[in-house]
Scaffold this active site. Sequence first.
Site, PDB file in Angstrom:
ATOM      1  N   TYR A  23      50.145  52.712  49.436  1.00 25.27           N
ATOM      2  CA  TYR A  23      49.039  53.662  49.310  1.00 25.27           C
ATOM      3  C   TYR A  23      49.454  55.111  49.518  1.00 25.27           C
ATOM      4  CZ  TYR A  23      46.470  49.301  49.679  1.00 25.27           C
ATOM      5  OH  TYR A  23      46.015  48.025  49.476  1.00 25.27           O
ATOM      6  N   ASN A  73      36.044  54.043  44.846  1.00 21.53           N
ATOM      7  CA  ASN A  73      37.167  53.170  45.165  1.00 21.53           C
ATOM      8  C   ASN A  73      36.579  52.076  46.037  1.00 21.53           C
ATOM      9  OD1 ASN A  73      39.359  51.791  46.156  1.00 21.53           O
ATOM     10  ND2 ASN A  73      40.621  53.611  46.450  1.00 21.53           N
ATOM     11  N   HIS A  79      37.244  43.118  43.927  1.00 22.74           N
ATOM     12  CA  HIS A  79      37.611  41.811  43.412  1.00 22.74           C
ATOM     13  C   HIS A  79      36.519  40.754  43.523  1.00 22.74           C
ATOM     14  CE1 HIS A  79      41.315  43.964  43.566  1.00 22.74           C
ATOM     15  NE2 HIS A  79      41.238  44.036  44.884  1.00 22.74           N
ATOM     16  N   ASP A  86      26.145  45.095  40.906  1.00 28.49           N
ATOM     17  CA  ASP A  86      24.728  45.128  40.551  1.00 28.49           C
ATOM     18  C   ASP A  86      24.077  46.447  40.952  1.00 28.49           C
ATOM     19  OD1 ASP A  86      24.996  42.588  39.509  1.00 28.49           O
ATOM     20  OD2 ASP A  86      23.958  41.583  41.165  1.00 28.49           O
ATOM     21  N   HIS A  99      41.706  53.606  42.043  1.00 30.74           N
ATOM     22  CA  HIS A  99      42.554  52.938  43.032  1.00 30.74           C
ATOM     23  C   HIS A  99      43.835  53.736  43.180  1.00 30.74           C
ATOM     24  CE1 HIS A  99      40.030  49.404  43.237  1.00 30.74           C
ATOM     25  NE2 HIS A  99      39.912  49.499  41.918  1.00 30.74           N
ATOM     26  N   SER A 101      46.763  52.446  44.331  1.00 36.89           N
ATOM     27  CA  SER A 101      47.869  51.617  43.844  1.00 36.89           C
ATOM     28  C   SER A 101      47.479  51.002  42.501  1.00 36.89           C
ATOM     29  CB  SER A 101      48.194  50.512  44.855  1.00 36.89           C
ATOM     30  OG  SER A 101      47.119  49.587  44.947  1.00 36.89           O
ATOM     31  N   ARG A 110      44.295  40.605  43.126  1.00 40.73           N
ATOM     32  CA  ARG A 110      43.933  42.020  42.989  1.00 40.73           C
ATOM     33  C   ARG A 110      43.825  42.465  41.529  1.00 40.73           C
ATOM     34  NH1 ARG A 110      44.243  44.367  48.102  1.00 40.73           N
ATOM     35  NH2 ARG A 110      45.759  43.375  49.467  1.00 40.73           N
TER      36      ARG A 110
END
EC number: 4.2.1.10
Length: 145
Positions: A23, A73, A79, A86, A99, A101, A110
Amino acid sequence: MGKIWVLHGPNLNLLGRREPDKYGTQTLDEINNELLHKAHTAGIPIQVEQTNFEGELIQWIHSMGPDDFLIINPGAWTHYSYAVRDAITSVQVPTIEVHLSNIHAREEFRKTSVIAPVCCGQISGLGGKSYSLALDYALEALTQK
């Protein structure tokens, strides 16, 4: 004119010390300060929030207006959180998923995002620059309305 919302999900408050090999070393405050400066310079309102609680994130999404823009993010919620998906669908604001990464080059679990299909785009793998690029797009979209 709408407002840009930047919502950070779980564990992002630990940026700078959490797995810097994945990260980076940039802190969340550093990322946020860059985004705030860029939006204020452009004269566009921006709200930046971070939470480790899914319901709180959903409440922020529900409070968005029809002219707003969301940069999100979702962290691990990416996931599996159909509740976040929703919520985004229910407010119908343009959304970019970001993201730090490259989620597509990491563990198998992921590689799937339940959020991306309800977004206008996804930017991943560019560290803090992922947010900056998303903000550039949001600023352009809001100033063209």
